[in-house]
Motif scaffolding. Structure first.
Motif: not given
Length: 70
Positions: A8-16
């Motif tokens: 989900g959305p949290a999977s983007y956090f490292p790249s963000i």
């Protein structure tokens, strides 16, 4: 950071965090400070004022609103 199995959305956090140089907590604070704006208004704010891409902005907003029960 997030666990490799995060979905989900949290999977983007490292790249963000890597791309935009701020921890997710700071992005969430910006979103919360702009409430009660609507979801897409918040996405537009992150894109226009902070140069965030649409997918990343949407992920931060969706996760923050869900976390806050909104």
């Amino acid at each position: 950071m997030t666990d490799p199995a995060t979905k989900g959305p949290a999977s983007y956090f490292p790249s963000i965090e890597k791309k935009y140089g701020k921890p997710i907590a700071e992005w969430q604070a910006l979103v919360r400070a702009a409430l009660p704006a609507k979801h897409m208004e918040l996405v537009a704010m992150l894109k226009e004022q902070h140069g965030m891409g649409h997918g990343h902005a949407n992920a931060v907003v969706a996760y923050t609103l869900a976390e806050d029960g909104k």
